[in-house]
Design an enzyme around this catalytic site. Sequence first.
Site, PDB file in Angstrom:
ATOM      1  N   SER A 162     -19.407  28.213  -0.751  1.00  0.00           N
ATOM      2  CA  SER A 162     -18.010  28.632  -0.749  1.00  0.00           C
ATOM      3  C   SER A 162     -17.391  28.472  -2.146  1.00  0.00           C
ATOM      4  CB  SER A 162     -17.238  27.850   0.329  1.00  0.00           C
ATOM      5  OG  SER A 162     -16.012  28.466   0.621  1.00  0.00           O
ATOM      6  N   ASP A 261     -19.650  35.832   8.493  1.00  0.00           N
ATOM      7  CA  ASP A 261     -19.058  35.105   7.373  1.00  0.00           C
ATOM      8  C   ASP A 261     -17.869  35.890   6.827  1.00  0.00           C
ATOM      9  OD1 ASP A 261     -18.534  33.557   5.142  1.00  0.00           O
ATOM     10  OD2 ASP A 261     -20.412  34.018   4.111  1.00  0.00           O
ATOM     11  N   HIS A 293     -18.839  31.414   8.499  1.00  0.00           N
ATOM     12  CA  HIS A 293     -18.772  30.816   7.170  1.00  0.00           C
ATOM     13  C   HIS A 293     -19.218  29.353   7.201  1.00  0.00           C
ATOM     14  CE1 HIS A 293     -17.460  30.745   3.020  1.00  0.00           C
ATOM     15  NE2 HIS A 293     -16.629  29.753   3.235  1.00  0.00           N
TER      16      HIS A 293
END
Length: 319
Positions: A162, A261, A293
């Site tokens: 991320s 995601d 995600h």
Amino acid sequence: MDPATTELRFDTPLLRIYNDGRVERLFGTETTPAGFDGATGVTSKDVVIDDATGVSARLYIPDLPASGPGHHRKKLPIVVYFHGGGMVLDSAASPTYHRYLNSLVSKAGALAVSVNYRLAPEHPLPAAYDDAWAALSWTASAADPWLSEHGDVGRVFLAGDSGGANVVHNVAIMAGAGQSSLPPGATVEGVIILHPMFSGKEPIDGENAETRELTEKLWPLICADAEAGLDDPRLNPMAEGAPSLQKLGCRKLLVCSAESDIVLARAAAYYQAVMASGWPGMAEWLESKGEEHVFFLNKPDCEESVALMDRVVAFLAGN
């Protein structure tokens, strides 16, 4: 009560900022101590990398078999890991990341340096990138006995998820563009980009609208000098004026996302752009089916998490 201490200047699902400048993080503040992990046999410790900035890291070492007299133990690859959290949340001491690094180090037989970089908005970019480079340079110089005795600085890997994956990309560009140099003999062998935090002014097919809106709101806090907004090259590696992806400073690349995601479209576009750039390394793509995600952090034992871990371990091993 003074309104400055109670009135909100900024409010998102991640954090709030009050008129007096106080920052309230809504999650990602829990920590767990370093030490021996009985489930994996991995040992960790916290070290300070830079007294001036306060940058620190949590080092991980797997259970090493004793070597007999005259036998030289094979040195291990080193993973420099950057946690997620949108560059505003979490830390290397997070229970989630501590569990993940214990598992990764155990399964890969690698050393790891999990970096505690400074967070926005108190420390806007380029603080996180500067801290990341400092941590990479510190690792490459084998500044800790665990690294000098057991680590192979010729096989350093950068990895992150991320917001941390954004950091990884930008550090890899720094390494390849000659903006900074590593100690002699140190090499970034590979880069692992997990569910990366990328964006851009122009929406792309399949992009999550809510994520775009949140990023538009957060980015000025993360990067106060971002005149280009979502097309800041640090956030959009394919933006006009961004450094060429040919300059990625590694020999191989693994880009991972997941079917549900929120950043799948951007991750796929990044992978495709690297492939089309003329970068001379070897790139791989992995899309986890039916998952969201950073699912692998919260569901480490599910089938797709195990498959992703196996792929990462194989990438580190050179398979």
